[in-house]
Design an enzyme around this catalytic site. Sequence first.
Site, PDB file in Angstrom:
ATOM      1  N   ASP A  45       0.872  -1.108   0.039  1.00  0.00           N
ATOM      2  CA  ASP A  45       0.131  -0.047  -0.047  1.00  0.00           C
ATOM      3  C   ASP A  45       0.916   1.399  -0.014  1.00  0.00           C
ATOM      4  O   ASP A  45       0.160   2.305  -0.234  1.00  0.00           O
ATOM      5  CB  ASP A  45      -1.044   0.204   1.256  1.00  0.00           C
ATOM      6  CG  ASP A  45      -0.419  -0.138   2.865  1.00  0.00           C
ATOM      7  OD1 ASP A  45       0.607  -0.167   2.685  1.00  0.00           O
ATOM      8  OD2 ASP A  45      -1.073   0.013   3.541  1.00  0.00           O
ATOM      9  N   SER A  46       2.218   1.080  -0.020  1.00  0.00           N
ATOM     10  CA  SER A  46       3.125   2.097  -0.150  1.00  0.00           C
ATOM     11  C   SER A  46       3.016   2.791  -1.580  1.00  0.00           C
ATOM     12  O   SER A  46       3.143   3.820  -1.824  1.00  0.00           O
ATOM     13  CB  SER A  46       4.636   1.740  -0.257  1.00  0.00           C
ATOM     14  OG  SER A  46       4.783   0.665  -1.117  1.00  0.00           O
ATOM     15  N   ASP A  84      -1.035  -6.157   0.014  1.00  0.00           N
ATOM     16  CA  ASP A  84      -1.535  -5.431   1.284  1.00  0.00           C
ATOM     17  C   ASP A  84      -2.980  -5.224   1.645  1.00  0.00           C
ATOM     18  O   ASP A  84      -3.700  -4.785   0.544  1.00  0.00           O
ATOM     19  CB  ASP A  84      -0.754  -3.991   1.449  1.00  0.00           C
ATOM     20  CG  ASP A  84       0.595  -4.109   1.944  1.00  0.00           C
ATOM     21  OD1 ASP A  84       0.916  -5.327   2.457  1.00  0.00           O
ATOM     22  OD2 ASP A  84       1.385  -3.239   1.966  1.00  0.00           O
ATOM     23  N   LYS A 113      -0.986  -9.373   3.177  1.00  0.00           N
ATOM     24  CA  LYS A 113      -0.251  -8.790   4.287  1.00  0.00           C
ATOM     25  C   LYS A 113      -1.076  -7.593   5.219  1.00  0.00           C
ATOM     26  O   LYS A 113      -1.818  -7.089   4.534  1.00  0.00           O
ATOM     27  CB  LYS A 113       1.010  -8.270   3.819  1.00  0.00           C
ATOM     28  CG  LYS A 113       1.849  -7.469   5.075  1.00  0.00           C
ATOM     29  CD  LYS A 113       3.297  -7.161   4.443  1.00  0.00           C
ATOM     30  CE  LYS A 113       3.362  -5.877   3.988  1.00  0.00           C
ATOM     31  NZ  LYS A 113       3.117  -4.877   4.328  1.00  0.00           N
ATOM     32  N   GLU A 115      -1.286  -5.209   9.003  1.00  0.00           N
ATOM     33  CA  GLU A 115      -0.134  -4.788   9.685  1.00  0.00           C
ATOM     34  C   GLU A 115      -0.754  -4.889  11.138  1.00  0.00           C
ATOM     35  O   GLU A 115      -1.841  -4.769  11.552  1.00  0.00           O
ATOM     36  CB  GLU A 115      -0.026  -3.044   9.779  1.00  0.00           C
ATOM     37  CG  GLU A 115       0.644  -2.922   8.295  1.00  0.00           C
ATOM     38  CD  GLU A 115       0.694  -1.319   8.058  1.00  0.00           C
ATOM     39  OE1 GLU A 115       0.772  -0.330   9.175  1.00  0.00           O
ATOM     40  OE2 GLU A 115       1.040  -0.908   7.000  1.00  0.00           O
ATOM     41  N   GLU A 182       9.914  -4.027  10.103  1.00  0.00           N
ATOM     42  CA  GLU A 182       9.922  -2.728   9.638  1.00  0.00           C
ATOM     43  C   GLU A 182      10.710  -1.764  10.802  1.00  0.00           C
ATOM     44  O   GLU A 182      10.140  -1.689  11.680  1.00  0.00           O
ATOM     45  CB  GLU A 182       8.995  -2.059   8.935  1.00  0.00           C
ATOM     46  CG  GLU A 182       9.531  -0.495   8.327  1.00  0.00           C
ATOM     47  CD  GLU A 182       8.290  -0.128   7.481  1.00  0.00           C
ATOM     48  OE1 GLU A 182       7.282  -0.697   7.020  1.00  0.00           O
ATOM     49  OE2 GLU A 182       8.532   0.902   6.715  1.00  0.00           O
TER      50      GLU A 182
HETATM   51  O1  KIV Z   1       3.572  -0.923   1.469  1.00  0.00           O
HETATM   52  C1  KIV Z   1       4.873  -1.485   1.519  1.00  0.00           C
HETATM   53  O2  KIV Z   1       5.553  -1.341   0.511  1.00  0.00           O
HETATM   54  C2  KIV Z   1       5.291  -2.147   2.581  1.00  0.00           C
HETATM   55  C3  KIV Z   1       6.914  -2.129   2.572  1.00  0.00           C
HETATM   56  C4  KIV Z   1       7.263  -1.205   2.995  1.00  0.00           C
HETATM   57  C5  KIV Z   1       7.368  -3.516   3.415  1.00  0.00           C
HETATM   58  O3  KIV Z   1       4.646  -2.594   3.392  1.00  0.00           O
END
Ligand code: KIV
Length: 265
Positions: A45-46, A84, A113, A115, A182
Amino acid sequence: MTKKNVVEFRAMKQRGEKIAVLTAYDASCSALLMRAGIDVILVGDSLGNVVQGHSTTLPVTVEEMLYHTQCVRRGAPDAFVISDLPFLADSTPVMVIENAGKLIKQGGAQMVKLEGGANQVRNVELLTAHQIPVCGHLGLLPQSVHKVGGYRVQGRDEVGAALILADAKALEAAGADMIVLECVPSLLADQIRLSLAIPIIGIGAGVGCDGQVLVLYDMLGLTSGKRPKFSHDFLVDSRGIQEAVETYVKAVKAGKFPANEHSFS
Ligand code: KIV
């Protein structure tokens, strides 16, 4: 390139073979990453920061994650893809199954993924019960930026370190198959890696992790503003993007990246 899977990743950890991970958000980059020998592609989600230009990942929606996951999958049909769950997409049991289901069924991801630690145990158990592989994410949690008051290294004090270790164990016990760690001190990351059977993928967590992940745009020097300490511009000394990614993969596999200068104590 053979298709990778969660069983293979555990075996790689046991053999001490490092897992090289990068983010991608589109078909051209996912195809390039596969040609360069990447083990896992993370549709992070970056993308809210590096593709959409937001200052946080919070505005990213499930529909946007789905769109980018589909793009990545089309470019790399054989890749192991993690997608994510964006902010609040996991806030109820119904939502977590529905949204993870979209990323897996319509997006073609093999893993989702999320958090958090103890607060995510129920979700991880639920997803695991539905045969959806889960990657946890501990340490600095970008989706918690407003609650923790910024982006900073986590687990530097004894209490914080113990909490992250306990969270990692709880995620594994709940069924998680992988954890992204992280921005934590390298010694804590080592302790977590040794305590768990599942692979620990570090970003700003030292060279001891079972694998490494970076945001593609950071490691190509594309991100505006100050590059994070844990990243490195691999394009500077390369003849092109393909070579830069190949250099990253080789450096991760050889345990040469990250160096001390990219790590925290
Ligand atoms: O969203 C993302 O790119 C991430 C990485 C920084 C691990 O979670």
